[in-house]
Motif scaffolding. Structure first.
Motif, PDB file in Angstrom:
ATOM      1  N   TYR A  89       0.693  -1.017  -0.059  1.00 38.00           N
ATOM      2  CA  TYR A  89      -0.063  -0.052  -0.090  1.00 38.00           C
ATOM      3  C   TYR A  89       0.915   1.163  -0.018  1.00 38.00           C
ATOM      4  CZ  TYR A  89      -4.025  -2.798   1.282  1.00 38.00           C
ATOM      5  OH  TYR A  89      -5.241  -3.733   1.336  1.00 38.00           O
ATOM      6  N   LYS A  90       0.575   2.016  -0.872  1.00 38.66           N
ATOM      7  CA  LYS A  90       1.244   3.434  -0.927  1.00 38.66           C
ATOM      8  C   LYS A  90       0.371   4.552  -1.322  1.00 38.66           C
ATOM      9  CE  LYS A  90       5.072   3.779  -3.555  1.00 38.66           C
ATOM     10  NZ  LYS A  90       6.332   3.820  -3.954  1.00 38.66           N
ATOM     11  N   ASN A 126      -2.069  11.188  -4.405  1.00 36.45           N
ATOM     12  CA  ASN A 126      -1.839  10.233  -5.363  1.00 36.45           C
ATOM     13  C   ASN A 126      -1.639   8.728  -4.631  1.00 36.45           C
ATOM     14  OD1 ASN A 126      -0.969   8.832  -7.383  1.00 36.45           O
ATOM     15  ND2 ASN A 126       1.058   9.813  -7.849  1.00 36.45           N
ATOM     16  N   VAL A 127      -2.761   8.178  -5.031  1.00 36.98           N
ATOM     17  CA  VAL A 127      -2.937   6.621  -4.560  1.00 36.98           C
ATOM     18  C   VAL A 127      -1.978   5.752  -5.482  1.00 36.98           C
ATOM     19  CG1 VAL A 127      -4.255   4.813  -3.835  1.00 36.98           C
ATOM     20  CG2 VAL A 127      -5.256   7.100  -3.289  1.00 36.98           C
ATOM     21  N   VAL A 128      -0.802   5.475  -4.908  1.00 31.80           N
ATOM     22  CA  VAL A 128      -0.149   4.667  -5.795  1.00 31.80           C
ATOM     23  C   VAL A 128      -0.353   3.157  -5.832  1.00 31.80           C
ATOM     24  CG1 VAL A 128       2.404   4.013  -6.359  1.00 31.80           C
ATOM     25  CG2 VAL A 128       1.993   6.114  -5.615  1.00 31.80           C
ATOM     26  N   ASP A 129      -0.537   2.607  -4.732  1.00 30.47           N
ATOM     27  CA  ASP A 129      -0.956   1.086  -4.561  1.00 30.47           C
ATOM     28  C   ASP A 129      -2.174   0.941  -3.376  1.00 30.47           C
ATOM     29  OD1 ASP A 129       0.651  -0.496  -6.370  1.00 30.47           O
ATOM     30  OD2 ASP A 129       2.169   0.293  -5.161  1.00 30.47           O
ATOM     31  N   LEU A 147     -10.768   6.170  -1.658  1.00 31.76           N
ATOM     32  CA  LEU A 147      -9.669   6.610  -2.740  1.00 31.76           C
ATOM     33  C   LEU A 147      -9.363   5.198  -3.321  1.00 31.76           C
ATOM     34  CD1 LEU A 147      -9.818   9.228  -0.843  1.00 31.76           C
ATOM     35  CD2 LEU A 147      -7.621   9.661  -1.782  1.00 31.76           C
ATOM     36  N   ARG A 148      -9.461   5.170  -4.534  1.00 31.90           N
ATOM     37  CA  ARG A 148      -8.845   3.940  -5.257  1.00 31.90           C
ATOM     38  C   ARG A 148      -7.629   4.437  -5.973  1.00 31.90           C
ATOM     39  NH1 ARG A 148     -13.629   2.291  -9.452  1.00 31.90           N
ATOM     40  NH2 ARG A 148     -14.073   4.369 -10.594  1.00 31.90           N
ATOM     41  N   PRO A 149      -6.562   3.750  -6.372  1.00 27.39           N
ATOM     42  CA  PRO A 149      -5.523   4.081  -7.243  1.00 27.39           C
ATOM     43  C   PRO A 149      -5.705   5.254  -8.312  1.00 27.39           C
ATOM     44  CG  PRO A 149      -5.550   1.539  -6.901  1.00 27.39           C
ATOM     45  CD  PRO A 149      -6.823   2.202  -6.381  1.00 27.39           C
ATOM     46  N   GLY A 150      -4.978   6.344  -8.251  1.00 29.32           N
ATOM     47  CA  GLY A 150      -5.103   7.423  -9.072  1.00 29.32           C
ATOM     48  C   GLY A 150      -4.871   8.634  -8.618  1.00 29.32           C
TER      49      GLY A 150
END
Length: 647
Positions: A89-90, A126-129, A147-150
């Motif tokens: 997760y990041k 910025n949701v990376v993972d 929040l989903r990746p994006g």
């Protein structure tokens, strides 16, 4: 796959609607919602359509009174299913809008943003993972935001009323996401997988190191069987249950370019691909749509390959697929009522089978509303199942708009969707006959023996092919423990799913070729490009953890290398050309970002930071008009390196 049931009244009473995917507008299915039951998975429910308004996070359980238990009134108007995530997760938090100002990177839960990061406001992120929840108060209290990746360039992008964020946490509640995994037992030295799955699920034997004996009696009618296998049984069981239906979309024709795989409904494909010019249905049935949110022209696609969407959709524009629906498997009777007027008024007829001409059979010129009670149906604009089509699943449709008939004024025939089981490939338990053709040149070019009985030609071609293959083959060995110890697996070619061979990877040895490793199956997630050498721990290949789930051999690295990078997208702005490695791009490139690239010779790797650190992106020969085309979420590149096969 997740499943949620909405009820109009409290305590699970009144009309109800079942949902197993995202739904941008729930209003056609019920007038109000006072109780909810989540049978599997995790969902986000919203107060308004199109995923707007007050949000609430729901995990598996029963919510008998929405207002008292989840703080939302009887106006649930849309919902999102939160996909299962395995891996790291990041998330990156920024002080100012548009990813500017002070930045902090978080990879675990944070109960107080102020105490830990000294930030009072978060204006972009910025949701990376992984998938995350933001809360406007500390200790995971207050209003949640999913929040989903994006990239989220301002607080409005995640639905926030202000930029105040008090805490954030990872969504890791997936223990019950895959329904059906019930028993893991060992009997007579044979591992037995017991699956008590719902009636619509089918258990398939896939290429995961699993041997299923389908001749022996099943443990349960839903599909449990005796099984002997290697590796992580639980992970394989999840893969089997979740892999029943699958479609892959490609940006370019003939299955080229970036791709996106899904086994669920997808209301917005542009979140994953900039365009879609071809698709491949691995198993099951899907409905693809010309516009987002399941609107516009529709087309049913069965198991098979569709190399050109322009021919599939019959339209002048080629990249015309914007959303898709998975058609679930249905066993049992089919029943639908059609009405002459809106709101279920006028003449009514009930159908339980196909109807090739509504006018001849019912003497009805128009059908303005319908109630699909059982099964899934296709409606056609013209008699005899011709013309434009429209997909209807169980539910009430009070008018043509609720049916999605924006491009149709009437329909004249209707048919049950009965081939969803046939579209799922049955497991093979007997002999598999394989025919191999050897070509003289690359990419399946040149002569090959036309006679299957010409064994001498076949042996000659095979020997030549073996010689060429030995010259170009690669070899990599994965070890579960550090310093090349523990269980290991040798690989000499592409492998889309390593989980059946190793559970984790803490060291590896590249004995031949150049390789790209991926953190997730099917060549997705973080990339790691490795040349020949020894890597005693995952830090030695700049890994974030010990998770390697797929690998690909980089074929035919060229001795010549040439790349052009550009300041702006679509090869515009300042340009500079390189033919050697560049450990610090800022030494030669005065811009922090690059937005497009053209690889003219060889294979290259972009690194997020200088000195070949950070996230890696493999670029093979071709044009990349924007960072998303090489898999990046942002245009930052700190160093670049050639891929040279030292074997």
């Amino acid at each position: 796959m997740g499943k949620i049931i909405f009820y109009e009244d409290r305590n699970f009473q009144g009309r109800h609607h079942e949902c197993m995917s995202d739904c941008a507008d729930l209003h056609p299915y019920f007038n109000r919602c006072n109780s909810v039951r989540v049978e599997s998975g995790c969902f986000m429910v919203y107060e308004r359509p199109q995923y707007l308004g007050h949000q609430s996070f729901l995990r598996r359980g029963e919510y008998s009174d929405n207002q008292r238990l989840i703080g939302i009134n009887d106006c649930i108007r849309s919902c999102r299913m939160i996909p299962m995530h395995r891996g790291s997760y990041k998330i990156r938090l920024y002080e100012r809008p548009d990813m500017s100002g002070q930045m902090h990177e978080v990879s675990d839960d944070c109960p107080s943003v102020q105490d830990r990061l000294r930030m009072s406001d978060v204006n972009s992120c910025n949701v990376v993972d992984g998938h995350w929840l933001l809360y406007d108060q500390p200790n995971y209290k207050g209003r949640p935001y999913y929040l989903r990746p994006g990239e989220y360039r301002r607080s409005l992008d995640w639905g926030g009323a202000s930029s105040r964020i008090g805490s954030l946490r990872r969504i890791t509640d997936f223990k019950d996401h895959a329904a059906g995994l019930n028993a893991l037992i060992e009997a007579d030295g044979v591992l037995v997988l017991g699956v008590l799955s719902p009636g619509e699920e089918v258990l398939l034997a896939r290429e995961v190191g699993l041997i299923v004996d389908h001749e022996r009696p099943a443990l349960h009618p839903a599909g449990a069987a005796s099984a002997q296998m290697r590796g992580d049984l639980r992970a394989v069981a999840h893969a089997l249950i979740g892999a029943t239906l699958e479609i892959t979309f490609y940006e370019e024709k003939n299955f080229q370019g970036r791709s996106y795989e899904t086994s669920n409904d997808c209301p917005e494909l542009t979140s994953y691909l900039s365009r879609c010019n071809s698709c491949r249905v691995e198993s099951g049935l899907f409905m693809v749509y010309e516009k987002p949110n399941f609107m516009g022209q529709q087309m049913l696609v069965r198991r098979g390959e569709y190399p050109d969407n322009q021919r599939l959709m019959g339209m002048t524009m080629s990249d015309c697929i914007r959303s898709s629906r998975m058609i679930p498997t249905h066993r049992g009777p089919f029943r639908m009522k059609i009405y002459e007027k809106e709101n279920f008024g006028g003449q009514m007829h009930e159908l339980m089978d196909d109807c090739d001409n509504m006018q001849d059979r019912f003497r009805m010129n128009e059908c303005q509303s319908s109630n699909v009670m059982e099964g899934h149906w296709l409606m056609f604009e013209q008699p005899n199942y011709r013309g434009k089509m429209m997909y209807l699943r169980p539910g009430e449709y009070r008018n043509l708009r609720e049916m999605g008939m924006s491009n149709m004024t009437k329909f004249s025939s209707m048919r049950r969707i009965m081939d969803s089981l046939k579209a799922i490939s049955p497991p093979c338990t007997h002999m598999l006959l394989v025919q191999i053709r050897f070509y003289q040149d690359e990419y399946f070019q040149g002569r090959f023996p036309k006679s299957d009985n010409d064994s001498s030609n076949m042996r000659t071609s095979a020997a030549a092919e073996q010689k060429v293959t030995m010259e170009r083959t690669g070899k990599i060995i994965f070890y579960e423990e550090k310093n090349f110890k523990g269980h290991h697996y040798e690989c000499s070619g592409d492998c889309p799913e390593l989980n059946s061979h190793i559970q984790h990877c803490n060291s590896l040895r590249v004995e031949g070729g150049a390789w790209v490793l991926y953190e997730r199956p099917q060549y997705l997630g973080y990339q790691y490009v490795l040349m020949r050498g020894e890597y005693p721990n995952y830090q030695s290949w700049n890994g974030f953890n010990d998770t390697i789930r797929s690998c690909r051999l980089i074929r035919h690295p060229s001795s010549m290398h040439r790349i052009r990078i550009y300041e702006r997208p679509d090869f515009s702005g300042q340009m500079i050309e390189f033919s050697d490695d560049m450990p610090n791009l800022m030494d030669r490139w005065r811009y922090r970002d690059l937005h497009s690239a053209h690889v003219q010779d060889g294979v290259w790797v972009f690194y997020e930071h200088s000195n070949y650190r950070g996230r890696q992106y493999l670029l093979e020969k071709g044009e990349y008009r924007r960072p998303a085309e090489w898999g990046a979420l942002h245009p930052a590149v700190g160093s670049i390196r050639r891929v040279v096969d030292s074997s």
